[in-house]
Design a protein around this motif. Structure first.
Motif, PDB file in Angstrom:
ATOM      1  N   ALA B  78       0.853  -1.190   0.000  1.00 26.17           N
ATOM      2  CA  ALA B  78       0.000   0.000   0.000  1.00 26.17           C
ATOM      3  C   ALA B  78       0.883   1.232   0.000  1.00 26.17           C
ATOM      4  O   ALA B  78       2.076   1.165   0.320  1.00 26.17           O
ATOM      5  N   THR B  79       0.320   2.350  -0.368  1.00 22.85           N
ATOM      6  CA  THR B  79       1.060   3.604  -0.291  1.00 22.85           C
ATOM      7  C   THR B  79       1.243   3.964   1.178  1.00 22.85           C
ATOM      8  O   THR B  79       0.541   3.453   2.055  1.00 22.85           O
ATOM      9  N   LYS B  81       0.492   6.732   2.489  1.00 20.83           N
ATOM     10  CA  LYS B  81      -0.729   7.409   2.905  1.00 20.83           C
ATOM     11  C   LYS B  81      -1.774   6.394   3.353  1.00 20.83           C
ATOM     12  O   LYS B  81      -2.432   6.572   4.388  1.00 20.83           O
ATOM     13  N   GLU B  82      -1.905   5.318   2.602  1.00 19.39           N
ATOM     14  CA  GLU B  82      -2.864   4.274   2.979  1.00 19.39           C
ATOM     15  C   GLU B  82      -2.438   3.591   4.281  1.00 19.39           C
ATOM     16  O   GLU B  82      -3.261   3.278   5.139  1.00 19.39           O
ATOM     17  N   LYS B  83      -1.152   3.379   4.411  1.00 21.96           N
ATOM     18  CA  LYS B  83      -0.657   2.757   5.656  1.00 21.96           C
ATOM     19  C   LYS B  83      -0.956   3.641   6.861  1.00 21.96           C
ATOM     20  O   LYS B  83      -1.350   3.162   7.925  1.00 21.96           O
ATOM     21  N   GLN B  85      -3.370   5.757   7.129  1.00 19.61           N
ATOM     22  CA  GLN B  85      -4.808   5.615   7.371  1.00 19.61           C
ATOM     23  C   GLN B  85      -5.102   4.359   8.175  1.00 19.61           C
ATOM     24  O   GLN B  85      -5.897   4.376   9.114  1.00 19.61           O
TER      25      GLN B  85
END
Lengths: 195, 195
Positions: B78-79, B81-83, B85
DNA sequence: GTCTATACGATGATAGAC
DNA sequence: GTCTATCATCGTATAGAC
């Protein structure tokens, strides 16, 4: 520069604050404190009335800083966004000016006995309700996003609760650097804006 | 639906957690706990080894939730940013699933005795260092702003420390509503974007 | 497993000599 | 103002009867 002769009472309050910070109020004994100050436990009672008197002074002195700061912000002619910035700066200022006291204020107030506990909570409720009004006003003027105001309030207040030990891990950052980064972080988030 | 018969040991742990949450660990006596459970203080010791055993279980069970959650996040493709989140969701989940335990974990760990205290701090250091790496990676990929990573770390972690009592004041908000608002708030800030 | 009884150290605070 | 001596209470935990 003249030396700064602290009264024994001031020394007792200072050492007590450090112990309360490190071990918590209930786990700090007058015997611990005595050893730190270099007195026998019984000798305190010529200077202070009780252990709790120390906690009371710490809690209410800090509360007053927030009350005064809030009054200044409310008396200002400014946008809600500017007011929120000022409040964030207020929290940073209190936390960094006297980190020990700020920590005890944050974590140990619940050990106040009545009626001091109720008085303290009333001050806090008052502070928070003024804070909330600013957030709500900012939402209605579309300065702020449509997010539950109390959610914003508690997130911001608590996000600054680690600052008391900011001296150690981020010594490389100046105070104003920290201030500005935090305001950017809280007002505009972590995400980098696409240009 | 079958009734859920709790063992006396489970009851003791639950009541103890609530007392530790309300009064703090040192200020909670085995006599307090006895009264809550409906036993004489001496009777506990057929079920538990010591008062601290309760605190240890609470602290390390919660720590494990974070350790497992972090491992899952790190194993994801995951990116950053997703991590981030996912990590915010993890904190929200732990805090809201068992608010009592989460509060004790947050506030009372310092009363662990050695070697438990050192073990606990090692787990926390490990968790934070993984968290930091994700923030640093996100900064270098320009997903995140150029803000001191540890400043971002502590601000985010602490911003969620009030959630344990989110049930009460914001009962009107659903859990997913809170989650989504918080993620928006932390990633993009309070300010409304100009369109 | 729960009780009564108790060990024994620590607690906040006081009395009274100096 | 500081000390020694002490008080009354509470702390966690154990021993042993039932």
């Amino acid at each position: 520069m003249s030396s700064n002769p602290k009264s024994k009472k001031q020394i007792i309050f200072q050492e007590a604050a450090e112990l309360f910070r490190d071990k918590g109020y209930p786990a700090t004994s007058m015997r611990d404190l005595a050893e730190r100050v270099g007195l026998k436990p019984s000798s305190f009672y010529s200077h202070i009335k009780s252990k709790e008197e120390i906690l009371q002074k710490i809690c209410f002195d800090s509360a007053e800083k927030f009350t005064i700061g809030m009054k200044e912000v409310c008396d200002t002619e400014a946008t809600n966004k500017e007011k929120l910035q000022l409040l964030i700066r207020l929290h940073i200022k209190v936390a960094t000016e006297d980190p020990t006291t700020a920590t005890v204020f944050n974590d140990e107030w619940r050990h106040l006995s009545e009626p001091h506990l109720s008085n303290f909570l009333a001050l806090r409720r008052d502070y928070e309700s003024h804070f909330l009004k600013i957030i709500e006003a900012g939402i209605s003027t579309q300065e702020f996003k449509q997010i539950s105001p109390s959610l914003v309030l508690y997130t911001i207040i608590n996000s600054l609760r680690w600052l008391h030990f900011a001296n150690k891990p981020t010594k490389e950052l100046s105070a104003t650097q920290i201030e500005n980064d935090l305001i950017q972080l809280l007002l505009q988030g972590v995400e980098k804006n696409v240009l």
